[in-house]
Design a protein around this motif. Structure first.
Motif: not given
Length: 190
Positions: A164-180
């Motif tokens: 679950t922690a890895d899945m949430i981290r992936e969502f956060i990374v995808l959101e960071d890429k979209a924000r950048a």
């Protein structure tokens, strides 16, 4: 003294209503969630059963009190109503860090009645691994958010913690890429 009982009754009624609203939001969000977590601890289940039984017992005591006393004492009545509300709160809609959902666009936390989109999260880490494992969700804070809570702890079963922690981290990374990407597009547009 009577004002203290009336105030405590109103306060418990407020928390009971707040948790009932949270319960409704939790059920609605869990219908479309990727992962749903509920508190499965034995102590939590037993305490809910005990408080539910005490709630029924206090309802019986209230009915007996109303039928047997021709002159109602507001002090006794407020104490009984306060206990009924308290037992209803802990029996039917208790606070627990173990109720939360993971969705495509964010995380809903029952205790706080708060939906946190992934765009507001900056980190997700496991704490207290072992019998009680918690997931700490750290939020992005801006100048205007100084007084807001910066992180939330949610309880997670140890066997599901890493995935679950890895899945949430992936969502956060995808959101960071979209924000950048959005930031680069804004800079290129200027």
């Amino acid at each position: 003294m009577i004002y203290l009982y009336i105030l405590s009754t109103l306060l418990i009624a407020f928390f009971l209503i707040r948790n009932c609203v949270s319960q409704g939001h939790y059920k609605a969000r869990s219908a479309q969630a990727l992962l749903v977590f509920d508190d499965t601890r034995r102590f939590h289940k037993i305490s809910r059963i005990v408080f539910s039984v005490l709630f029924v017992l206090m309802i019986v005591i209230l009915v007996v009190y109303l039928l047997t006393n021709p002159q109602l004492d507001i002090l006794h009545l407020s104490i009984i109503v306060c206990l009924i509300l308290c037992f209803a709160l802990f029996g039917f809609v208790p606070y627990t860090p173990g109720r939360w959902t993971v969705q495509k666009d964010g995380i809903y936390i029952y205790n706080q009645d708060r939906f946190i989109p992934y765009s507001e999260l900056i980190a997700c880490r496991l704490t207290g691994e072992g019998k009680k494992t918690y997931l700490q969700l750290d939020l992005l804070k801006t100048e205007s958010d100084r007084l807001k809570k910066g992180s939330y702890l949610v309880m997670i079963p140890p066997e599901k913690a890493r995935d679950t922690a890895d899945m949430i981290r992936e969502f956060i990374v995808l959101e960071d890429k979209a924000r950048a990407k959005r930031r680069r597009q804004r800079l290129a547009a200027k």
